[in-house]
Scaffold this motif. Structure first.
Motif, PDB file in Angstrom:
ATOM      1  N   SER A   1      -2.623  -0.412  -5.770  1.00 25.67           N
ATOM      2  CA  SER A   1      -2.123  -0.521  -4.407  1.00 25.67           C
ATOM      3  C   SER A   1      -0.605  -0.434  -4.390  1.00 25.67           C
ATOM      4  O   SER A   1       0.077  -0.969  -5.274  1.00 25.67           O
ATOM      5  CB  SER A   1      -2.564  -1.849  -3.784  1.00 25.67           C
ATOM      6  OG  SER A   1      -3.972  -1.927  -3.719  1.00 25.67           O
TER       7      SER A   1
ATOM      8  N   LEU B   1       3.809  -3.954  -0.945  1.00 23.55           N
ATOM      9  CA  LEU B   1       3.996  -4.168   0.484  1.00 23.55           C
ATOM     10  C   LEU B   1       5.456  -3.966   0.847  1.00 23.55           C
ATOM     11  O   LEU B   1       6.352  -4.361   0.106  1.00 23.55           O
ATOM     12  CB  LEU B   1       3.558  -5.586   0.863  1.00 23.55           C
ATOM     13  CG  LEU B   1       2.128  -6.001   0.484  1.00 23.55           C
ATOM     14  CD1 LEU B   1       1.787  -7.340   1.126  1.00 23.55           C
ATOM     15  CD2 LEU B   1       1.120  -4.943   0.871  1.00 23.55           C
ATOM     16  N   GLU B   2       5.671  -3.367   2.000  1.00 23.39           N
ATOM     17  CA  GLU B   2       7.033  -3.083   2.452  1.00 23.39           C
ATOM     18  C   GLU B   2       7.318  -3.843   3.737  1.00 23.39           C
ATOM     19  O   GLU B   2       6.529  -3.799   4.684  1.00 23.39           O
ATOM     20  CB  GLU B   2       7.211  -1.581   2.692  1.00 23.39           C
ATOM     21  CG  GLU B   2       7.102  -0.721   1.443  1.00 23.39           C
ATOM     22  CD  GLU B   2       8.253  -0.942   0.470  1.00 23.39           C
ATOM     23  OE1 GLU B   2       9.316  -1.445   0.918  1.00 23.39           O
ATOM     24  OE2 GLU B   2       8.090  -0.627  -0.725  1.00 23.39           O
TER      25      GLU B   2
ATOM     26  N   VAL C   1       7.687  -9.711   3.869  1.00 24.60           N
ATOM     27  CA  VAL C   1       6.764  -9.784   2.737  1.00 24.60           C
ATOM     28  C   VAL C   1       7.052 -11.072   1.985  1.00 24.60           C
ATOM     29  O   VAL C   1       8.172 -11.293   1.520  1.00 24.60           O
ATOM     30  CB  VAL C   1       6.916  -8.561   1.808  1.00 24.60           C
ATOM     31  CG1 VAL C   1       6.013  -8.718   0.587  1.00 24.60           C
ATOM     32  CG2 VAL C   1       6.577  -7.277   2.561  1.00 24.60           C
TER      33      VAL C   1
ATOM     34  N   LEU D   1      -2.542  -8.109   4.855  1.00 25.37           N
ATOM     35  CA  LEU D   1      -2.422  -7.373   3.598  1.00 25.37           C
ATOM     36  C   LEU D   1      -2.425  -5.881   3.925  1.00 25.37           C
ATOM     37  O   LEU D   1      -2.514  -5.486   5.080  1.00 25.37           O
ATOM     38  CB  LEU D   1      -3.591  -7.719   2.672  1.00 25.37           C
ATOM     39  CG  LEU D   1      -3.709  -9.182   2.229  1.00 25.37           C
ATOM     40  CD1 LEU D   1      -5.045  -9.415   1.544  1.00 25.37           C
ATOM     41  CD2 LEU D   1      -2.550  -9.553   1.298  1.00 25.37           C
ATOM     42  N   GLN D   2      -2.349  -5.085   2.902  1.00 23.25           N
ATOM     43  CA  GLN D   2      -2.392  -3.641   3.100  1.00 23.25           C
ATOM     44  C   GLN D   2      -3.838  -3.183   3.262  1.00 23.25           C
ATOM     45  O   GLN D   2      -4.709  -3.532   2.471  1.00 23.25           O
ATOM     46  CB  GLN D   2      -1.755  -2.928   1.916  1.00 23.25           C
ATOM     47  CG  GLN D   2      -1.668  -1.410   2.080  1.00 23.25           C
ATOM     48  CD  GLN D   2      -0.840  -0.794   0.973  1.00 23.25           C
ATOM     49  OE1 GLN D   2       0.379  -0.675   1.083  1.00 23.25           O
ATOM     50  NE2 GLN D   2      -1.486  -0.417  -0.118  1.00 23.25           N
TER      51      GLN D   2
ATOM     52  N   LYS E   1      -1.919   1.065   5.728  1.00 23.69           N
ATOM     53  CA  LYS E   1      -1.172   0.393   6.787  1.00 23.69           C
ATOM     54  C   LYS E   1      -1.480  -1.105   6.784  1.00 23.69           C
ATOM     55  O   LYS E   1      -2.534  -1.524   6.310  1.00 23.69           O
ATOM     56  CB  LYS E   1      -1.535   1.009   8.142  1.00 23.69           C
ATOM     57  CG  LYS E   1      -1.162   2.479   8.276  1.00 23.69           C
ATOM     58  CD  LYS E   1      -1.538   3.011   9.649  1.00 23.69           C
ATOM     59  CE  LYS E   1      -1.158   4.490   9.792  1.00 23.69           C
ATOM     60  NZ  LYS E   1      -1.534   5.015  11.118  1.00 23.69           N
ATOM     61  N   PRO E   2      -0.576  -1.910   7.331  1.00 21.43           N
ATOM     62  CA  PRO E   2      -0.821  -3.353   7.368  1.00 21.43           C
ATOM     63  C   PRO E   2      -2.093  -3.689   8.142  1.00 21.43           C
ATOM     64  O   PRO E   2      -2.347  -3.148   9.220  1.00 21.43           O
ATOM     65  CB  PRO E   2       0.419  -3.903   8.083  1.00 21.43           C
ATOM     66  CG  PRO E   2       1.485  -2.893   7.822  1.00 21.43           C
ATOM     67  CD  PRO E   2       0.777  -1.571   7.833  1.00 21.43           C
TER      68      PRO E   2
ATOM     69  N   ASP F   1       0.891 -13.261  -5.556  1.00 19.61           N
ATOM     70  CA  ASP F   1       0.621 -12.049  -4.790  1.00 19.61           C
ATOM     71  C   ASP F   1       1.559 -11.951  -3.590  1.00 19.61           C
ATOM     72  O   ASP F   1       2.092 -12.964  -3.109  1.00 19.61           O
ATOM     73  CB  ASP F   1      -0.827 -12.033  -4.283  1.00 19.61           C
ATOM     74  CG  ASP F   1      -1.821 -11.728  -5.386  1.00 19.61           C
ATOM     75  OD1 ASP F   1      -1.383 -11.355  -6.497  1.00 19.61           O
ATOM     76  OD2 ASP F   1      -3.037 -11.865  -5.141  1.00 19.61           O
ATOM     77  N   ASP F   2       1.728 -10.744  -3.094  1.00 22.83           N
ATOM     78  CA  ASP F   2       2.501 -10.527  -1.876  1.00 22.83           C
ATOM     79  C   ASP F   2       1.579 -10.556  -0.659  1.00 22.83           C
ATOM     80  O   ASP F   2       0.405 -10.181  -0.738  1.00 22.83           O
ATOM     81  CB  ASP F   2       3.215  -9.172  -1.928  1.00 22.83           C
ATOM     82  CG  ASP F   2       4.395  -9.165  -2.881  1.00 22.83           C
ATOM     83  OD1 ASP F   2       4.891 -10.262  -3.214  1.00 22.83           O
ATOM     84  OD2 ASP F   2       4.817  -8.065  -3.301  1.00 22.83           O
ATOM     85  N   ILE F   3       2.147 -10.963   0.481  1.00 23.48           N
ATOM     86  CA  ILE F   3       1.375 -11.035   1.720  1.00 23.48           C
ATOM     87  C   ILE F   3       2.311 -10.779   2.892  1.00 23.48           C
ATOM     88  O   ILE F   3       3.503 -11.101   2.832  1.00 23.48           O
ATOM     89  CB  ILE F   3       0.690 -12.415   1.845  1.00 23.48           C
ATOM     90  CG1 ILE F   3      -0.336 -12.419   2.970  1.00 23.48           C
ATOM     91  CG2 ILE F   3       1.716 -13.524   2.033  1.00 23.48           C
ATOM     92  CD1 ILE F   3      -1.233 -13.654   2.954  1.00 23.48           C
ATOM     93  N   TYR F   4       1.782 -10.156   3.932  1.00 27.82           N
ATOM     94  CA  TYR F   4       2.584  -9.915   5.127  1.00 27.82           C
ATOM     95  C   TYR F   4       2.644 -11.163   5.997  1.00 27.82           C
ATOM     96  O   TYR F   4       1.649 -11.869   6.176  1.00 27.82           O
ATOM     97  CB  TYR F   4       1.980  -8.786   5.966  1.00 27.82           C
ATOM     98  CG  TYR F   4       2.234  -7.389   5.449  1.00 27.82           C
ATOM     99  CD1 TYR F   4       3.526  -6.895   5.307  1.00 27.82           C
ATOM    100  CD2 TYR F   4       1.163  -6.547   5.142  1.00 27.82           C
ATOM    101  CE1 TYR F   4       3.757  -5.612   4.854  1.00 27.82           C
ATOM    102  CE2 TYR F   4       1.371  -5.254   4.691  1.00 27.82           C
ATOM    103  CZ  TYR F   4       2.675  -4.792   4.542  1.00 27.82           C
ATOM    104  OH  TYR F   4       2.888  -3.508   4.095  1.00 27.82           O
TER     105      TYR F   4
END
Length: 272
Positions: A8, A11-12, A19, A55-56, A61-62, A101-104
């Motif tokens: 994946s 995330l941006e 993020v 998440l993505q 896309k988000p 982990d990354d998350i929006y």
């Protein structure tokens, strides 16, 4: 033979999303989990508000959903409570997150489950089913709520005993929270109820209201809803919210909003 593993994209951030890092994850059972994430220095919210989390998605896309913040407004981390849905577009992915982990995180929290949307009162009833407990966990850990109300009553209805997230913390009246432990010991009341397993209280919220048990440990004078002194927040199943709101309307309660404070509030972003 080589094997290609899909990775994946990172995330941006965007104008509407930051993020953040997942800091911890707690699985209460196979249907329920909570997690904490980092909090941007610029992120401000009122206890009880919600924000977009995500998440993505498979399309790159988000993929976002509204979640009530379970941590109080002063907390350094942001906490959330979520159900697990095996084939849910977001929750099927979200339940697999782990520390690091990354998350929006949406940049603009909002909502009506806040004390600003209520008139002054003596008793604050927080009626929730399932993950509808999340905003209450934010509100009851906010010292200001104990200055605004003499009694704060958290009512949490679930199907199974293991669904009673934060049960021990609530039973202990936030004894390990140095900012509110003293006030909570005197003013906080916890009414858990389980509808599909053996438990000391085994009825839906509407039954507890009708037979008076809801008020047993809640400064029970009067042992019924009083529009003069009682203020109420509703969160959870649409059936519970609709039924209780109709009851409150019949008793002379008025629904409040951020623009026009009232006697009770619901989160219309969740119920449509």
């Amino acid at each position: 033979m080589s094997v290609t593993v899909a990775v994946s994209a990172p995330l941006e951030p965007s104008a509407s999303l930051s993020v953040e890092k997942v800091l911890s994850v707690k699985h209460w059972n196979e249907h329920l989990f909570s997690f904490t994430i980092s909090r941007p220095a610029s992120f401000r919210f009122r206890s009880g508000e919600f924000v977009m989390i995500g998440l993505q998605g498979d399309n790159g896309k988000p993929l976002l959903r509204a979640y009530s913040v379970a941590s109080p407004a002063y907390a350094e981390e942001l906490e959330f409570l979520s159900i697990k849905v095996e084939d849910g577009p977001l929750t099927s992915k979200l339940q697999q997150i782990k520390e690091g982990d990354d998350i929006y995180l949406g940049r603009k929290p909002t909502g009506t489950l806040v004390t600003d949307a209520l008139k002054p009162g003596r008793r604050l009833f927080l009626l929730g089913t399932g993950t509808g407990l999340a905003p209450w966990m934010s509100i009851i850990r906010d010292p200001d709520v104990y200055d605004l109300f003499n009694h704060v009553i958290v009512v949490h209805s679930v199907r199974r005993v293991s669904d009673l997230a934060y049960h021990d913390v609530l039973e202990a009246k936030l004894a390990e929270d140095p900012l509110v432990d003293g006030a909570a010991a005197e003013q906080l009341h916890y009414v858990p109820t389980v509808t599909r397993e053996d438990f000391h209280t085994r009825d839906r919220i509407d039954v507890l209201i009708k037979d008076g048990r809801l008020f047993k440990d809640a400064a029970a004078d009067p042992a019924k809803f009083d529009p003069v002194h009682d203020r109420i927040m509703l969160c959870g199943s649409m059936a519970m919210i609709k039924e209780t709101a109709e009851l409150l309307d019949s008793l002379g309660f008025t629904e409040g909003s951020n623009a026009h404070p009232g006697d009770y509030v619901i989160e219309r972003a969740f119920v449509g």
